[in-house]
Design an enzyme around this catalytic site. Structure first.
Site, PDB file in Angstrom:
ATOM      1  N   LYS A 157       8.537   1.406 -43.963  1.00  0.00           N
ATOM      2  CA  LYS A 157       9.741   1.381 -44.799  1.00  0.00           C
ATOM      3  C   LYS A 157      10.955   0.813 -44.079  1.00  0.00           C
ATOM      4  CE  LYS A 157      10.454   5.108 -47.310  1.00  0.00           C
ATOM      5  NZ  LYS A 157      10.681   6.542 -47.540  1.00  0.00           N
ATOM      6  N   ARG A 194       0.283  11.944 -23.435  1.00  0.00           N
ATOM      7  CA  ARG A 194       1.544  12.642 -23.153  1.00  0.00           C
ATOM      8  C   ARG A 194       1.387  13.676 -22.033  1.00  0.00           C
ATOM      9  NH1 ARG A 194       4.328  13.304 -29.172  1.00  0.00           N
ATOM     10  NH2 ARG A 194       5.400  11.293 -29.094  1.00  0.00           N
ATOM     11  N   GLY A 209      10.253   8.202 -32.165  1.00  0.00           N
ATOM     12  CA  GLY A 209      11.601   8.337 -32.710  1.00  0.00           C
ATOM     13  C   GLY A 209      12.655   8.355 -31.628  1.00  0.00           C
ATOM     14  N   GLY A 246       5.004   5.323 -32.163  1.00  0.00           N
ATOM     15  CA  GLY A 246       3.663   5.895 -32.161  1.00  0.00           C
ATOM     16  C   GLY A 246       2.545   4.938 -32.504  1.00  0.00           C
TER      17      GLY A 246
END
Length: 398
Positions: A202, A39, A376, A353
């Protein structure tokens, strides 16, 4: 209104305040060591551009971790300041806090060129999107730049409210420009066949992105723990694999939809009696009692390879199994290899990620069309076609 980027700005003799995403992973035993500098490395292009085009000062802002609005030593940006100083071969001054009284004095000194504000999340006002806090940050610059794509889905003071104080003086950075350009190829009019690969833990975490993708994709390949609720919802046994009733209900709902037939599920598995234990190949969809699925099997990987052949657009989000454990990494690294060998007319985007970590670990990141820095954020952009931090840059705030 068209979004303006830094390469459209006159930076001559300007003080620039720029928001980056330096939320890098640190060594658990020694938080002074950065374990993945991606990053920061991705931000260097914008930082160098600002200085090569006449800016007098650069104030950098970022968060790191979740300190919950108070100073926490292990979330200090000191390792980031040291790394930036090495890469830029210049002094990078780290302030004691984002509101340190000495900041304005330092900005008026000739020798201070780059100032990194201490973690903005050490102030509770940051995550509350506090206007007064944003105003104080805005006083450090003549021009505002947002290059923090990974935080652009947050309505925080340094990514959102600060725009109110830079009317016609707010710009996107070069990383933000690359991210938007790449994601637009997925969101606006993806070339077909378009195949999405979704993994992770999930269904409830990714229900919206799955529903959004189903209307556009040719195939949606499911892997990782995400697969087990879908298999259970389809009437198969899943042993002790990770699964809950909410995810099964969501999987049933998705499979019943008009586009549900586009979903492709594993036909075999790599299992174990315990998490990360001795592996056992299960050669069909039904997982016997007492075993848990931890990776897709070889037949599934062959089917997924066949579904990906001829694709013109591919989106990958989420691993195929417990890839951190070498025994259960074949599915995830197999997908990475298939995508790295894709022909030049196929655009591959890796977002999220764990998928990014997997292609980096496999040494194949450079062979992907685009590897997103925002997990996200990239999913939310695909889902909604915009993000609060980008909308604030584009339209400004009053």
């Amino acid at each position: 209104m068209a979004l303006k980027f830094i390469d459209q700005a006159d930076l001559t003799d300007k003080k620039v305040i720029a928001r980056f995403d330096f939320n890098v992973p640190l060594d658990k035993n020694d938080p002074s060591i950065i374990t993945d500098t991606t990053r920061i490395d991705e931000a260097l292009e914008t930082i160098k551009y600002i200085f090569n085009n006449g800016a007098s000062k650069l104030v950098l802002m970022s968060h790191l971790g979740r300190p919950d609005g108070k100073p926490v030593a292990k979330y200090s940006l000191e390792p980031v300041a040291k790394y930036l100083a090495e890469k830029l071969d210049t002094d990078v001054v780290l302030s004691e806090s984002a509101l340190d009284r000495s900041i304005k004095t330092l900005l008026n000194l000739g020798e201070t060129k780059i100032l990194l504000l201490q973690n903005v999340r050490f102030h509770e006002e940051e995550e509350k999107n506090d206007r007064e806090f944003a105003k104080k940050l805005a006083e450090y610059g003549d021009i505002y730049v947002n290059d923090a794509f990974g935080a652009a889905h947050r309505k925080h003071a340094s990514t959102y409210e600060i725009n109110a104080f830079f009317k016609n003086r707010a710009y996107g950075g070069l990383l933000l420009k690359r991210e938007i350009s790449a994601l637009s190829k997925i969101v606006e009019s993806p070339k077909t066949p378009f195949v999405a690969i979704v993994g992770g833990a999930k269904v409830s975490d990714k229900i919206k992105i799955i529903e959004r993708l189903l209307s556009n994709v040719t195939h949606l390949l499911i892997g990782g723990a995400m697969a087990y609720p879908f298999l259970k919802a389809s009437g198969y046994d899943i042993g002790t694999s990770l699964c809950n009733d909410e995810d099964i209900a969501l999987a049933k709902k998705i499979l019943r939809e008009k586009s549900g037939h586009k979903i492709v599920l594993p036909v075999d598995h790599l299992c174990s009696k315990e998490f990360g234990g001795e592996p056992q190949v299960v050669e069909n969809r039904n997982i016997p009692e007492g075993l848990m699925g931890l990776d897709i099997g070889p037949k599934t990987l062959d089917i997924y390879k066949e579904k990906l052949s001829g694709a013109k657009t591919v989106l990958w989000n989420g691993p195929m199994g417990l890839f951190e454990n070498e025994t259960y990494s074949k599915g995830t690294f197999g997908i990475a290899k298939i995508l790295s060998d894709a022909p030049s007319d196929c655009f591959t985007l890796v977002g999220g990620g764990d998928s990014v970590s997997a292609v980096n670990k496999a040494g194949l990141a450079s062979k992907m069309g685009h590897v997103s820095t925002g997990g996200g954020a990239s999913l939310e952009y695909i889902e909604k076609g915009n993000l609060p931090g980008i909308a604030a840059l584009r339209f400004g705030l009053e």
